[in-house]
Design a protein around this motif. Structure first.
Motif, PDB file in Angstrom:
ATOM      1  N   SER A  30      -2.062   1.719  -1.607  1.00  0.00           N
ATOM      2  CA  SER A  30      -0.381   1.101  -1.382  1.00  0.00           C
ATOM      3  C   SER A  30       0.438   0.009  -0.961  1.00  0.00           C
ATOM      4  N   SER A  31       1.719   0.084  -1.398  1.00  0.00           N
ATOM      5  CA  SER A  31       2.135  -1.745  -1.400  1.00  0.00           C
ATOM      6  C   SER A  31       2.159  -1.301   0.031  1.00  0.00           C
ATOM      7  N   THR A  32       2.169  -0.689   1.371  1.00  0.00           N
ATOM      8  CA  THR A  32       1.649  -0.758   3.262  1.00  0.00           C
ATOM      9  C   THR A  32       0.659  -1.479   3.068  1.00  0.00           C
ATOM     10  N   GLU A  33       0.012  -1.298   2.582  1.00  0.00           N
ATOM     11  CA  GLU A  33      -1.500  -1.211   3.279  1.00  0.00           C
ATOM     12  C   GLU A  33      -2.093  -2.830   2.754  1.00  0.00           C
ATOM     13  N   GLY A  34      -1.456  -3.274   1.757  1.00  0.00           N
ATOM     14  CA  GLY A  34      -1.789  -4.951   1.457  1.00  0.00           C
ATOM     15  C   GLY A  34      -2.315  -5.329   0.085  1.00  0.00           C
ATOM     16  N   SER A  35      -1.616  -4.015  -1.041  1.00  0.00           N
ATOM     17  CA  SER A  35      -1.425  -4.369  -2.382  1.00  0.00           C
ATOM     18  C   SER A  35      -0.565  -4.937  -3.414  1.00  0.00           C
ATOM     19  N   VAL A  36       0.445  -5.518  -2.426  1.00  0.00           N
ATOM     20  CA  VAL A  36       1.963  -5.505  -3.016  1.00  0.00           C
ATOM     21  C   VAL A  36       1.562  -6.500  -4.344  1.00  0.00           C
ATOM     22  N   ASP A  37       1.047  -7.678  -3.808  1.00  0.00           N
ATOM     23  CA  ASP A  37       0.221  -8.367  -5.672  1.00  0.00           C
ATOM     24  C   ASP A  37       0.159  -7.594  -6.200  1.00  0.00           C
ATOM     25  N   ALA A  59      10.422   1.623  -8.068  1.00  0.00           N
ATOM     26  CA  ALA A  59      11.264   2.821  -7.013  1.00  0.00           C
ATOM     27  C   ALA A  59      10.382   2.950  -5.615  1.00  0.00           C
ATOM     28  N   LYS A  60       8.641   2.776  -6.297  1.00  0.00           N
ATOM     29  CA  LYS A  60       8.150   3.014  -5.132  1.00  0.00           C
ATOM     30  C   LYS A  60       7.809   2.315  -4.176  1.00  0.00           C
ATOM     31  N   ILE A  61       8.329   1.044  -4.320  1.00  0.00           N
ATOM     32  CA  ILE A  61       7.582   0.011  -3.626  1.00  0.00           C
ATOM     33  C   ILE A  61       8.992  -0.184  -2.466  1.00  0.00           C
ATOM     34  N   HIS A  62      10.431   0.013  -3.228  1.00  0.00           N
ATOM     35  CA  HIS A  62      11.593   0.083  -2.771  1.00  0.00           C
ATOM     36  C   HIS A  62      11.142   1.285  -1.838  1.00  0.00           C
ATOM     37  N   LEU A  68       6.913  -8.007   3.394  1.00  0.00           N
ATOM     38  CA  LEU A  68       6.764  -9.142   2.138  1.00  0.00           C
ATOM     39  C   LEU A  68       6.712 -10.260   2.447  1.00  0.00           C
ATOM     40  N   THR A  69       5.689 -11.485   1.855  1.00  0.00           N
ATOM     41  CA  THR A  69       5.786 -12.891   1.640  1.00  0.00           C
ATOM     42  C   THR A  69       6.869 -13.157   1.468  1.00  0.00           C
ATOM     43  N   GLU A  70       7.386 -14.378   1.193  1.00  0.00           N
ATOM     44  CA  GLU A  70       9.009 -15.066   1.097  1.00  0.00           C
ATOM     45  C   GLU A  70       8.675 -14.875  -0.402  1.00  0.00           C
ATOM     46  N   THR A  71       7.253 -15.608  -1.714  1.00  0.00           N
ATOM     47  CA  THR A  71       7.456 -15.031  -2.532  1.00  0.00           C
ATOM     48  C   THR A  71       7.278 -13.718  -3.454  1.00  0.00           C
ATOM     49  N   GLN A  72       6.909 -12.948  -2.545  1.00  0.00           N
ATOM     50  CA  GLN A  72       6.490 -11.566  -3.126  1.00  0.00           C
ATOM     51  C   GLN A  72       8.099 -11.251  -3.218  1.00  0.00           C
ATOM     52  N   ARG A  73       8.962 -11.448  -2.073  1.00  0.00           N
ATOM     53  CA  ARG A  73      10.621 -10.648  -1.646  1.00  0.00           C
ATOM     54  C   ARG A  73      10.847 -11.302  -2.780  1.00  0.00           C
ATOM     55  N   TRP A  74      11.261 -12.717  -3.773  1.00  0.00           N
ATOM     56  CA  TRP A  74      11.517 -13.641  -4.828  1.00  0.00           C
ATOM     57  C   TRP A  74      11.363 -13.029  -5.969  1.00  0.00           C
TER      58      TRP A  74
END
Length: 592
Positions: A30-37, A59-62, A68-74
């Protein structure tokens, strides 16, 4: 009629998307387990291919609210803005895109945001902002190395400038897209973008070979969105060029695919184009229901070309049925839409002229400031020198002043030239399409006020394509200039001649009876038939067909006069060309 064009290039092969999804499921991440990218990449890849899944992932990631890193946030901010645009929340999207452009610090992401801002400004009819931002976008292109970002920015430049009334510039950007295609062999989007711009020039044919190239390219890439867009354009052109059965057949073939995508612009275009085809085929009741369906897709305050055409169909059907009350109501709403459409065209032209004039003024101010700085430096040096050098300073100052005057004169001359080009056809020197229509509308209002007669003539050169194919476009241009000279000699003082596009011309004859209008049209036809253009040793003959409508039979409505003249022109072409035909109402009166 305006057609839509989607611009996002963030799609890859379907198998890659499925592979990423399966990998996420298998790993139970999941996004909370390091797979955000990976999560963001998956969402980006299916934005258009599977939009419901994209919205669910976003909706799920929100909901997960990961760190989030700065790059991921943008990147997430960009996806939020894109989703707002897709759902029609353009103002919210523009705020986010502006934030990305100003503060992200990522040149590639900023370039993509700039492109989306161009599209948002165009959709919201902020034309001056479109032209101003387009200047910045061109400069950004020179520094953008990422091929995906360059391709997307060129796409948005083409689409926004086309929507803002500059189709010729849009075509150039569309053709540049092929040179920076990140996939190397995908001509689907460049050709689809060019077709949309070519449609806006009003010189495009529904059976042009470019349609087949675009359809083949998009079908080979399994891209139904752009395939449908191209076919919608082809259908609309077929109907406009008196092939309604062929246009309706195209709509029937692509309707299931468009309904499946459930995209508002595509559904509206499908419904309105179907109404046009059904009305042209005489299936009035079906056309009426389709037009009513178009109205249901808009709000009460909307002004749009599709709404205008729908009200026109409803007015014509009601008038045929003898329902005077409904016909009057629909005509009033059609007139509101038509005036709104003309006002929008004027706004586009004015915004373009304003931005161009501002560029000229900025250039002059910059040059003057530079010259003033030179004068100040010269004064500091001359202050310590002898009287002889002082005299030299005076001479230099005079030269600088004369130079500034000369520059101002050149700028004024350039401005006048620009204003002239905004209203005239650059090849023939007569009124261009937009200026002719504006003058025609003003003249009709004056004639209506005075209850004076007037005529409109549409001329179309017969087999002109053969001239270009046989002798080349340079000779073709010379022939067009010859045609204008011959036609002008047949017109009266106060008549207006304009080029509507390609080899089609329009003539306004104020204070002219139907008989006089037919005589003048016949004089022009006969004069052209008896003269030939002499170009580089070549003798090229040129024949023309003409259709005539008059206020006596068609009233003072610009739309009706042009429609009747166009129908008469079609009759002249059908009956053998090189002839003049009167509008349907004139012919009915003559027969009676």
């Amino acid at each position: 009629m305006r057609l839509f064009l989607l611009s996002d290039r963030e799609r890859t092969v379907l198998c890659r998307v499925l592979a990423v999804l399966l990998a996420l499921v298998a790993a139970g991440t999941s996004s909370t387990e390091g797979s955000v990218d990976a999560f963001i990449a998956t969402a980006k890849n299916i934005q258009l291919a599977d939009h419901p899944r994209f919205a669910a992932l976003l909706a799920k990631i929100h909901a997960d609210n990961p760190v989030l890193t700065e790059t991921q946030r943008w990147q997430l901010r960009y996806l939020d803005a894109w989703e707002n645009s897709y759902n029609g929340r353009y103002s919210e999207a523009l705020v986010i895109y502006q934030d990305i452009l100003d503060h992200s610090g990522d040149p590639t992401l900023a370039a993509r945001a700039m492109g989306k801002m161009l599209s948002g400004y165009a959709f919201n009819k902020r034309y001056e902002d479109v032209f101003s931002l387009a200047e910045r976008a061109v400069a950004v292109l020179d520094h953008t190395q990422d091929p995906v970002a360059r391709f997307a920015l060129l796409t948005d430049l083409s689409q926004s400038l086309n929507f803002s009334g500059q189709p010729e510039i849009a075509i150039r950007y569309a053709r540049m897209m092929a040179d920076v295609d990140p996939e190397g062999d995908n001509m689907c989007v460049p050709i689809a973008t060019e077709i949309a711009a070519q449609y806006s020039t009003h010189t495009f044919s529904w059976d042009d070979p470019l349609f087949k190239r675009g359809i083949d390219a998009c079908e080979s890439k399994k891209d139904p969105v752009f395939t449908n867009m191209i076919l919608l354009t082809k259908s609309a052109l077929a109907i406009e060029q008196h092939k309604p059965a062929e246009g309706l057949a195209i709509l029937d073939r692509i309707a299931p695919s468009i309904v499946k995508t459930n995209f508002h612009a595509a559904l509206t275009s499908l419904t309105e184009t179907r109404a046009q085809a059904l009305y042209a085929l005489g299936r009035d009741e079906e056309a009426r229901l389709a037009a009513l369906n178009v109205l249901s897709m808009y709000g009460n305050a909307d002004i749009d070309g599709w709404l205008r055409d729908a009200y026109e169909i409803l007015y014509n059907v009601a008038k045929k049925r003898g329902d005077a009350s409904a016909a009057l109501d629909y005509f009033e709403k059609f007139s509101e839409q038509d005036h709104g459409h003309l006002d929008d065209e004027r706004a586009r032209a004015l915004a373009y002229q304003t931005v161009q004039q501002r560029k000229l003024v900025d250039k002059v101010e910059s040059e003057n400031l530079s010259r003033k700085n030179d004068v100040l430096r010269a004064e500091q040096k001359l202050a310590t020198k002898s009287l002889e050098i002082g005299r030299l300073y005076i001479a230099l100052l005079v030269i600088v002043v004369l130079s500034v005057v000369l520059w101002l004169f050149r700028v004024r001359r350039s401005r006048r030239r620009f204003e002239w080009l905004a209203h005239h056809d650059g090849l023939t020197g007569i009124a261009n399409h937009q200026h002719f229509m504006v003058e025609l509308e003003a003249a009709l209002a004056d004639l209506a006020r005075r209850r004076a007669p007037g005529c409109v003539i549409l001329l179309d050169l017969d087999h002109f394509k053969l001239v270009n194919d046989r002798y080349g476009h340079a000779v073709g241009d010379a022939v067009l200039q010859h045609v204008v000279e011959v036609c002008r000699a047949c017109l009266r003082r106060g008549d207006l001649l304009g080029r509507l596009g390609g080899e089609e011309f329009g003539v306004l004859l104020p204070d002219c009876t139907p008989d006089e209008g037919m005589r003048i049209a016949e004089d022009m036809r006969e004069a052209l038939a008896q003269s030939s253009a002499h170009v580089d040793g070549q003798v090229v003959s040129c024949l023309t067909s003409a259709g005539v409508s008059s206020t006596q039979y068609s009233g003072y409505s610009l739309k009706q006069l042009r429609s009747d003249a166009d129908s008469a022109l079609y009759v002249a072409k059908r009956e053998g060309r090189n002839r003049v035909a009167a509008g349907m109402r004139e012919r009915s009166t003559l027969q009676a």
